[in-house]
Design an enzyme around this catalytic site. Structure first.
Site, PDB file in Angstrom:
ATOM      1  CB  CYS A  17      -0.904  -0.017   1.234  1.00 14.10           C
ATOM      2  SG  CYS A  17      -1.931   1.449   1.371  1.00 14.10           S
ATOM      3  CG  PHE A  36     -19.863 -12.325  25.929  1.00  7.37           C
ATOM      4  CD1 PHE A  36     -19.791 -11.095  26.577  1.00  7.37           C
ATOM      5  CD2 PHE A  36     -19.508 -13.470  26.638  1.00  7.37           C
ATOM      6  CE1 PHE A  36     -19.368 -11.013  27.900  1.00  7.37           C
ATOM      7  CE2 PHE A  36     -19.094 -13.398  27.960  1.00  7.37           C
ATOM      8  CZ  PHE A  36     -19.018 -12.163  28.589  1.00  7.37           C
ATOM      9  CB  CYS A  51     -10.807 -10.566  19.780  1.00 10.91           C
ATOM     10  SG  CYS A  51     -11.566  -9.693  21.149  1.00 10.91           S
ATOM     11  CD  GLN A  68     -16.696 -12.232  14.536  1.00 11.59           C
ATOM     12  OE1 GLN A  68     -15.558 -11.815  14.406  1.00 11.59           O
ATOM     13  NE2 GLN A  68     -17.182 -12.598  15.709  1.00 11.59           N
ATOM     14  CB  CYS A  77      -1.488  -1.919   7.837  1.00 12.12           C
ATOM     15  SG  CYS A  77      -2.976  -2.358   6.919  1.00 12.12           S
ATOM     16  CD  GLU A 110     -24.581  -8.433  23.025  1.00 12.69           C
ATOM     17  OE1 GLU A 110     -23.719  -9.272  22.721  1.00 12.69           O
ATOM     18  OE2 GLU A 110     -24.296  -7.249  23.317  1.00 12.69           O
ATOM     19  CB  CYS A 135      -2.108   4.795   6.707  1.00 11.78           C
ATOM     20  SG  CYS A 135      -3.675   4.110   7.278  1.00 11.78           S
TER      21      CYS A 135
END
Ligand SMILES: C[S@@+](CC[C@H](N)C(=O)[O-])C[C@H]1O[C@@H](n2cnc3c(N)ncnc32)[C@H](O)[C@@H]1O
Length: 407
Positions: free
Chosen positions: A59, A269, A363, A242, A68, A289, A65
């Site tokens: 990129c 969750f 995560c 997601q 990433c 949730e 930026c």
């Protein structure tokens, strides 16, 4: 004379770390670098001897930026590094596990992104925040976003021009839905008649499915439905989803494999039902949730679906009021997918409940390993872990782990 620094390893945010520790962003293990040391960070870094894993970032915006962190590394290196981060988190808790090969989402497949936008003298500026800075780096292309989102950058600009200020920044969540773009703007000027009219006109001009301004729906040309398996749900504005379809499928496939043969499942969750819907093709599901708007969307989706087993919903803060061991006794499988903090209180109850099967989606390998240790100590076996990378070139890592209770 400038000092040389040898990079020993990468930290959790993907920065190179030399002895000290001294942090050197965008470097790789084994590289010898020089730079200007400010506190514990190097800037103006020059690579004296590059790693064989170093590649040219695809990129053009990568230098400035902050979206990433790992485009300078080969795909193989990133995959290995993410697997090693999971292994290290487990090792710190003295856990050994079988890791299945990582599943990485393709380039240009992110279907949801939160952009920053600001009105300027000349018009508007849209992009991601710069590296370690609050300034917006304007992007014209992105190798992470689905082209449907890249093409929508002018929408974020239009929002800033109409309802942004030169001082405050807008947060613009763009989500691809089955019927067009779902746009949720936060931080904009207070709504008045002329702004509302102008925003409604923009919705038409760009053919948006839905536009929400500071949590108020301005226009909904079509309900921005999402397929969760074969079933459809209309998530509330800006709701969690997601990040890529590929990632969702990889996580779901693993959850389904772990839950095979279940008759009654607790999905904790649950969000809008990413796992509840596919699971309800197998078994009855109770979806819990914390966000009432999400459980409403889930419930409406279930009512519109055909051929699913029952999904009941419950709004509950699972940090403060986890499902208790007694309540969990009616389920033969618990699926849980907590936020980054993990599920310390909920896992304590699962451990006491002796529910036979647990599918843990995480995560954050560190909070996961902490919770996994609790389950292992309570008599569970960690069967395998599927690592998933749906945040390509970032330091984020996701995983699904299957636990069974030893008899
Ligand atoms: C990682 S998301 C997973 C959502 C869903 N499983 C999915 O895959 O789309 C975590 C979910 O936990 C919910 N959540 C966060 N804190 C919570 C809490 N204290 N109690 C209950 N739910 C919570 C969030 O609203 C979010 O929907």
């Amino acid at each position: 004379m400038t000092q040389d620094y040898t990079i020993l390893r990468l930290g959790h945010h993907g920065d190179g770390i030399a002895d000290g520790p001294i942090y050197a962003p965008r470097t790789l293990p084994g590289e010898v670098v020089t730079g200007v040391l400010e506190g514990d960070r190097l800037s103006d870094i020059r690579i004296k001897s590059p790693s064989s894993e170093r590649v040219k970032a695809p990129c053009d915006h990568y230098k400035s930026c902050g979206g990433c962190q790992l485009q300078h590394a080969s795909d193989e290196f990133v995959a290995r590094w993410k697997m090693d981060v999971v292994r290290a988190a487990l090792a710190a808790q003295h856990i050994e596990a079988i890791l299945r090969p990582i599943q990485t989402s393709p380039v240009r497949s992110r279907r949801r992104a939160v952009l920053s936008a600001r009105r300027t003298k000349k018009g508007a500026l849209t992009g991601f925040h710069g590296r370690s800075s609050g300034t917006i780096v304007e992007i014209s292309d992105c190798h992470v976003l689905d082209p449907g989102l890249t093409n929508a950058l002018p929408v974020a600009e239009a929002m800033a021009e109409l309802g942004g200020s030169r001082k405050a920044e807008l947060s613009v969540t763009l989500t691809l839905s089955e019927v067009g773009l779902d746009v949720a703007v936060r931080g904009g000027k207070a709504l008045d008649g002329p702004l509302e009219l102008a925003l409604a006109q923009e919705t038409e001009r760009h053919g948006l499915a839905r536009l929400t301004w500071n949590d108020e729906i301005i226009a909904m040309r079509q309900a921005p439905a999402q397929h969760l398996g074969p079933d459809l749900v209309v998530p509330p504005p800006g709701a969690f989803l997601q990040a890529t379809k590929h990632g969702e499928q990889a996580l779901t496939q693993a959850v389904m494999e772990i839950s095979k043969g279940a008759k009654k499942i607790a999905d904790l969750f649950a969000g809008c039902g990413t796992f509840s819907f596919p699971l309800a093709h197998l078994a009855e599901v109770h979806a819990v949730e914390g966000d009432a708007a999400m459980t409403r969307a889930l419930d409406q989706g279930w009512r519109m679906s055909i051929g699913l087993k029952k999904i009941s919903t419950e709004v509950r803060d699972l940090f403060r009021r986890p499902l208790m061991a007694d309540e969990l006794k009616q389920f033969d499988t618990v699926v849980l997918d907590p936020p980054r903090a993990g599920a310390i209180a909920q896992i304590a109850e699962v451990a006491v409940s002796k529910c036979p099967v647990v599918a843990y989606v995480s995560c954050n390998p560190i909070s996961f390993a902490r919770d996994a240790k609790k389950l292992c100590a309570a008599g569970y076996t960690l069967e395998w872990i599927q690592v998933v990378d749906q945040f390509r070139w970032s330091s984020h890592i996701e995983l699904v782990a299957g636990f069974t209770l030893r008899r």
